[in-house]
Design a protein around this motif. Sequence first.
Motif, PDB file in Angstrom:
ATOM      1  N   VAL A   1       0.864  -1.169   0.000  1.00 42.13           N
ATOM      2  CA  VAL A   1       0.000   0.000   0.000  1.00 42.13           C
ATOM      3  C   VAL A   1       0.908   1.229   0.000  1.00 42.13           C
ATOM      4  O   VAL A   1       1.691   1.409   0.939  1.00 42.13           O
ATOM      5  CB  VAL A   1      -0.912   0.035   1.237  1.00 42.13           C
TER       6      VAL A   1
ATOM      7  N   SER B   1      -1.225   6.923   0.175  1.00 46.15           N
ATOM      8  CA  SER B   1      -2.632   6.538   0.065  1.00 46.15           C
ATOM      9  C   SER B   1      -3.084   5.668   1.236  1.00 46.15           C
ATOM     10  O   SER B   1      -4.209   5.180   1.254  1.00 46.15           O
ATOM     11  CB  SER B   1      -2.876   5.801  -1.255  1.00 46.15           C
TER      12      SER B   1
ATOM     13  N   ASP C   1     -12.186  -2.383   1.161  1.00 48.45           N
ATOM     14  CA  ASP C   1     -11.833  -2.452  -0.258  1.00 48.45           C
ATOM     15  C   ASP C   1     -10.517  -1.703  -0.436  1.00 48.45           C
ATOM     16  O   ASP C   1     -10.453  -0.491  -0.272  1.00 48.45           O
ATOM     17  CB  ASP C   1     -12.942  -1.813  -1.101  1.00 48.45           C
ATOM     18  N   MET C   2      -9.455  -2.439  -0.741  1.00 43.41           N
ATOM     19  CA  MET C   2      -8.133  -1.826  -0.797  1.00 43.41           C
ATOM     20  C   MET C   2      -7.397  -2.269  -2.056  1.00 43.41           C
ATOM     21  O   MET C   2      -7.392  -3.454  -2.400  1.00 43.41           O
ATOM     22  CB  MET C   2      -7.328  -2.221   0.450  1.00 43.41           C
ATOM     23  N   ARG C   3      -6.784  -1.335  -2.731  1.00 45.01           N
ATOM     24  CA  ARG C   3      -6.004  -1.637  -3.930  1.00 45.01           C
ATOM     25  C   ARG C   3      -4.523  -1.638  -3.582  1.00 45.01           C
ATOM     26  O   ARG C   3      -3.996  -0.669  -3.038  1.00 45.01           O
ATOM     27  CB  ARG C   3      -6.297  -0.606  -5.023  1.00 45.01           C
TER      28      ARG C   3
ATOM     29  N   ALA D   1      -0.528  -1.819  -4.735  1.00 46.83           N
ATOM     30  CA  ALA D   1       0.371  -1.528  -5.849  1.00 46.83           C
ATOM     31  C   ALA D   1       1.479  -2.581  -5.892  1.00 46.83           C
ATOM     32  O   ALA D   1       1.761  -3.248  -4.898  1.00 46.83           O
ATOM     33  CB  ALA D   1       0.978  -0.137  -5.684  1.00 46.83           C
TER      34      ALA D   1
END
Length: 279
Positions: free
Chosen positions: A192, A196, A210-212, A214
């Motif tokens: 992460v 962000s 909900d986590m994106r 990288a």
Amino acid sequence: MDAVDETSSFFDTAPLLKDGDIITRKLTQFIDQKSSSSGIGPRRVVCVTSGGSTVPLEQRCVRYIDNFSSGHRGATSTEYFLKSGYSVIFLYRRGTCQPYCRSLPEDPLLECFQVTEDDSCIQVQVQESHSEAVKTAISEHHAAVSGGFLLKLPFTTIFEYLQILRLIATSMQMLGPSGMFYLAAAVSDFYVPWESMAVHKIQSASGPLDMRLAQVPKMLSVLRKVWAPTAFCVSIKLETDKEILLEKADAALKRYKMNAVVANELSSRKEVVKLLFLL
């Protein structure tokens, strides 16, 4: 964006490395001693990385993503490197296996000791059944550290690991081909980005998370091309699917110009490894 640019972006946005000046000073002192050996050229130095890096989910971290790496291979390999005449920079995950500790009893620490009392004092001694193992571990560890052959540097997060690895690699440039990297750490592939990331603990009342994530930049190529281009480099490739293991290991060997790759499959990793060399 190429690997160098991606790496620069990662470091530019990473949190400041705590005690970076102290780590740099320790590295400089350790490596200077090895590069100024009397008349016979620099002493061989290997950086062994060990254990798994964590991925924080909050800046004031309560939760994080981890992996199962115990650091056993890195710690054991460190012992063999020292025995073979190398000086070792041991970059290890806090709380994982340490060199010279694999022969210690598995009993909890406090159960390894016995207490005797009389009217004047209380004495604490290692139980006889564990005495030799404990004495050997302590004496060998002390000899390596006090003799200036072993420098231990801890990390926890992916940010700490990569920043310290960069410091080590750039410090070892002066050793030329007498420097080596044995990259046994289980490094996170995803993270992460710091900017962000939630500052405080993520609240469960907010509902499903909900986590994106990288991708962590592929820094092996930067290590080989920029940080320590003349060092000998060994990496480790672990897969759960044995059908793709050798293909993935061969790709890593060629893509990152590793001198060797240790390929192992999860279920048999303690019994069988395969070595691939760049010819």
